[in-house]
Design an enzyme around this catalytic site. Structure first.
Site, PDB file in Angstrom:
ATOM      1  N   THR A 143      -2.645 -28.685  -9.043  1.00 53.91           N
ATOM      2  CA  THR A 143      -4.015 -28.693  -8.490  1.00 53.91           C
ATOM      3  C   THR A 143      -4.921 -28.067  -9.548  1.00 53.91           C
ATOM      4  O   THR A 143      -5.346 -28.752 -10.462  1.00 53.91           O
ATOM      5  CB  THR A 143      -4.095 -27.932  -7.142  1.00 53.91           C
ATOM      6  OG1 THR A 143      -3.597 -26.616  -7.315  1.00 53.91           O
ATOM      7  CG2 THR A 143      -3.300 -28.651  -6.077  1.00 53.91           C
ATOM      8  N   LYS A 200       4.244 -25.789  -8.636  1.00 54.59           N
ATOM      9  CA  LYS A 200       2.794 -25.864  -8.592  1.00 54.59           C
ATOM     10  C   LYS A 200       2.303 -24.527  -8.096  1.00 54.59           C
ATOM     11  O   LYS A 200       2.810 -24.010  -7.101  1.00 54.59           O
ATOM     12  CB  LYS A 200       2.377 -26.985  -7.635  1.00 54.59           C
ATOM     13  CG  LYS A 200       0.922 -27.015  -7.259  1.00 54.59           C
ATOM     14  CD  LYS A 200       0.651 -26.256  -5.968  1.00 54.59           C
ATOM     15  CE  LYS A 200      -0.842 -26.005  -5.891  1.00 54.59           C
ATOM     16  NZ  LYS A 200      -1.276 -24.956  -5.036  1.00 54.59           N
ATOM     17  N   THR A 255       6.144 -18.970  -1.110  1.00 48.20           N
ATOM     18  CA  THR A 255       4.788 -19.292  -1.511  1.00 48.20           C
ATOM     19  C   THR A 255       4.814 -20.458  -2.502  1.00 48.20           C
ATOM     20  O   THR A 255       5.833 -20.761  -3.069  1.00 48.20           O
ATOM     21  CB  THR A 255       4.131 -18.076  -2.173  1.00 48.20           C
ATOM     22  OG1 THR A 255       5.015 -17.575  -3.168  1.00 48.20           O
ATOM     23  CG2 THR A 255       3.856 -16.991  -1.166  1.00 48.20           C
ATOM     24  N   ASN A 277     -13.089 -20.888  -7.895  1.00 54.03           N
ATOM     25  CA  ASN A 277     -13.074 -20.836  -6.439  1.00 54.03           C
ATOM     26  C   ASN A 277     -14.452 -20.821  -5.805  1.00 54.03           C
ATOM     27  O   ASN A 277     -14.585 -20.933  -4.595  1.00 54.03           O
ATOM     28  CB  ASN A 277     -12.243 -19.651  -5.960  1.00 54.03           C
ATOM     29  CG  ASN A 277     -10.783 -19.932  -6.182  1.00 54.03           C
ATOM     30  OD1 ASN A 277     -10.249 -20.871  -5.614  1.00 54.03           O
ATOM     31  ND2 ASN A 277     -10.156 -19.162  -7.053  1.00 54.03           N
ATOM     32  N   THR A 281     -16.376 -29.100  -4.878  1.00 54.33           N
ATOM     33  CA  THR A 281     -17.438 -29.980  -5.377  1.00 54.33           C
ATOM     34  C   THR A 281     -17.204 -30.404  -6.822  1.00 54.33           C
ATOM     35  O   THR A 281     -16.220 -30.036  -7.425  1.00 54.33           O
ATOM     36  CB  THR A 281     -18.794 -29.265  -5.263  1.00 54.33           C
ATOM     37  OG1 THR A 281     -18.679 -27.970  -5.850  1.00 54.33           O
ATOM     38  CG2 THR A 281     -19.187 -29.137  -3.823  1.00 54.33           C
TER      39      THR A 281
END
Lengths: 404, 404
Positions: free
Chosen positions: A150, A176, A187, A399, A404
């Site tokens: 990501t 990841k 996690t 963050n 957007t």
């Protein structure tokens, strides 16, 4: 045991691939990965403890009830969490992947990572799966590692070779990480494969035992994700006598697993969102393991210490402060603190009070990329490590406008 | 009850002052404050739960054993924590202040705030005290509020007027906040004064009852300081019948206290290190108070949500995620989430799933200085609030080189 190349495809019988199918707008970013075992494999998993759970977790949990799986399908760009049709999409991902691979949908591990609560359709996945499956190969591990990223800036892979019952075995993994990472059961997303033969029950035992000291000791930002899981597939193709109980073989397997998971933990922590440094807190001299782990986690989670490390500032008072509020019963008047990197080691606190040290030397040590914070509690013989990263401007930037 | 001017000197009989004595290098920053009551006062306090405690806390605790105090001396620029001679310096601060004021050293509350583990001498304090004491006045509250600031950008004051037993009473306070602030018993430095008459035991009861829903619900960065305390001095000069038990007067006193503490909480949170916004999470419909508070704190502590609020990004998935890992037993499928500011209210999540909303409208609401995050659990009738701030580039900058 030795490190080898090959990542998730290092072990016999595993192929993988990763492509861009269209979930992410950026065409240069892969967003769909597939891992396949030539034969059905023992499978084990640990899951996030967040009450808000991504739909894929429920589906994977159901599929792993019998301890067997043969493939992993994972998309990035959308977490498939808090969507009305989430379960339906996760089921469809499994069914479509199984269809392409000619296996039972119940033998598919399904995972998703990305933004929570965004509408999602199966269309790009359905359209991309034939090419994804057709492209499976021993060389596809890297592409698969890219497809689950990501905000990760680098792909995360590890693999080792080890011996079991006279046979050469291999184990590899991809991960990841990046943000929304905090130690509270499994996690982040981690997929591990091995050709060792081990029963589902012992595989689960190995994994559950390992994560307590590895993935549960990694914190980027204190947020426990809704989607994280660690899974291991063991297909037995190495031909070793199946591990069905504790003993030397199980111990050797645990060591191999630990070697892969520690490597992935360090890669995840070092590539935390916005990170410029990998931080490792090593606690020694604890009265018990729980105290060692609690103290290590507390130090690694301190926003103030993380910001100080970004600034290469030897502000050891923040280490002591984090030990003090950790909740562990520590005699703070016995605590020694030092910082260590490739440039050397510097003692900054002894018996809970500051010692004279060269600020210039400390700066040089803390300017390196990998910093160890050494905490000696002088109260026993247990130890633990925790991994994290510094808190930087880029964490805020990433963050502040993630969607957007 | 109404808000009034005057801060820490709003109540009868209290004078204050703040000066630069030389602990801080910057001559334009005050670093020593004194608050004085014309007569001995009932006194109560709550302290940090950090095991590493500043030396001044131990001295104050001892001085307040009899529930009586008459003055507060507080320095900024050095926390007097983890110093070998910490206790000695805190004792000397009390003794020197008492000497100037002609009172018993055991009636002095002593506090320090600043860097941990830095060498400290009594010299600048001893040199500054005569002028500090000579300058005590009813107008000195503002200077005292400035003298306890560290990385605070604005001084924090509040005061109210209320009626007790037919008499007009006043209560005022000052606070120091900014960083290393997390809800775990008394956080930050807060000094409150009142001319109401109340016994030490009832004053302690009022304070301990109040902080659970006020100062313990403020988080800037998740770090619980080593030095924080909240103290109240009540000198009885308003002439009301002394409050010695629960009843309507005690309730009225609690309301006045709560009004002052809530105001200071909001000021502290809004001026968190690097903050551009005050965040308030209001949880309603909880099955019990503990659940409401746990959920509100978890949301306000999420680094990911704090960064999203800095970016005016309506990323409600992070709210749900923080509720999910809070540890509270919440039915996430019943949760509604909305954002509110002076520009309006926007619903973003209903029954645990996203709703269609205008991103543009959400942006306008989130671009304001004070943001409310509204969480309706739909599972009962208890509610709670927690206060915090956004996570910004400046938080990183301030803490990356705090000592240099």
């Amino acid at each position: 045991m030795k490190a080898v190349e090959g990542g998730i495809c290092a072990a016999q019988g595993f192929t993988a691939n990763g492509i861009h199918c269209g979930i992410r707008k950026n065409h240069s970013k892969k967003d769909l990965s597939l891992i396949f075992s030539a034969v059905p494999a023992s499978a084990a998993a640990v899951y996030t403890t967040n009450l808000v759970k991504g739909a894929p977790l429920a589906v994977t949990k159901k599929h792993l009830e019998n301890g067997v799986a043969q493939a992993v399908i994972c998309n990035s760009g959308n977490a498939n969490t808090c969507n009305a049709n989430g379960r339906e999409i996760a089921e469809a991902m499994s069914a479509l992947a199984a269809d392409q691979l000619g296996i039972d949908p119940a033998d598919v591990v399904v995972a998703s990572t990305g933004v929570i609560g965004q509408p999602m359709t199966i269309d790009p996945i359905a359209a991309g799966l034939p090419a994804l499956a057709a492209g499976l190969s021993r060389e596809g591990g890297e592409a698969a590692a890219e497809g689950i990223m990501t905000t990760d800036t680098v792909k995360k892979e590890a693999a080792v070779e080890f011996r079991l019952g006279g046979k050469t075995c291999r184990m590899g993994g991809i991960a990841k990480g990046s943000g929304m990472i905090h130690p509270n059961m499994a996690t982040m997303l981690v997929f591990i494969t091995t050709d060792a033969a081990i029963s589902p029950a012992m595989l689960q035992k190995a994994l559950s035992g390992d994560v307590a000291g590895t993935f549960n000791m990694v914190s980027i930002d204190g947020d426990t994700s809704t989607n994280d899981m660690v899974t291991v597939l063991a297909n037995g193709m190495a031909g070793n006598p199946e591990i069905t109980a504790e003993g030397p073989d199980f111990t050797a397997f645990m060591q191999a697993l630990n070697s892969v998971t520690i490597s992935l933990c360090r890669q995840i922590a070092g590539d935390g969102e916005g990170a410029t440094k990998l931080l490792e807190c090593r606690v020694t001299g604890a009265a018990d393991l729980k105290t060692a782990r609690t103290v290590a986690k507390s130090v690694i989670c301190s926003s103030l210490l993380k910001a100080a490390m970004f600034g290469a500032d030897a502000n050891w008072g923040r280490v002591l402060c984090a030990i003090g509020y950790s909740g562990a019963a520590v005699d703070v008047n016995k605590v020694d603190v030092a910082f260590r990197s490739c440039r050397g080691t510097i003692a900054v606190c002894e018996k809970g009070a500051g010692v004279d040290f060269s600020e210039e030397e400390a700066k040089q040590i803390l300017l390196q990329k990998e910093i160890e914070i050494l905490v000696e509690l002088n109260s026993g013989s247990e130890s633990a490590a925790a991994w994290g990263c510094d808190l930087t401007y880029d964490y805020v930037r990433i963050n502040g406008d993630y969607r957007t």
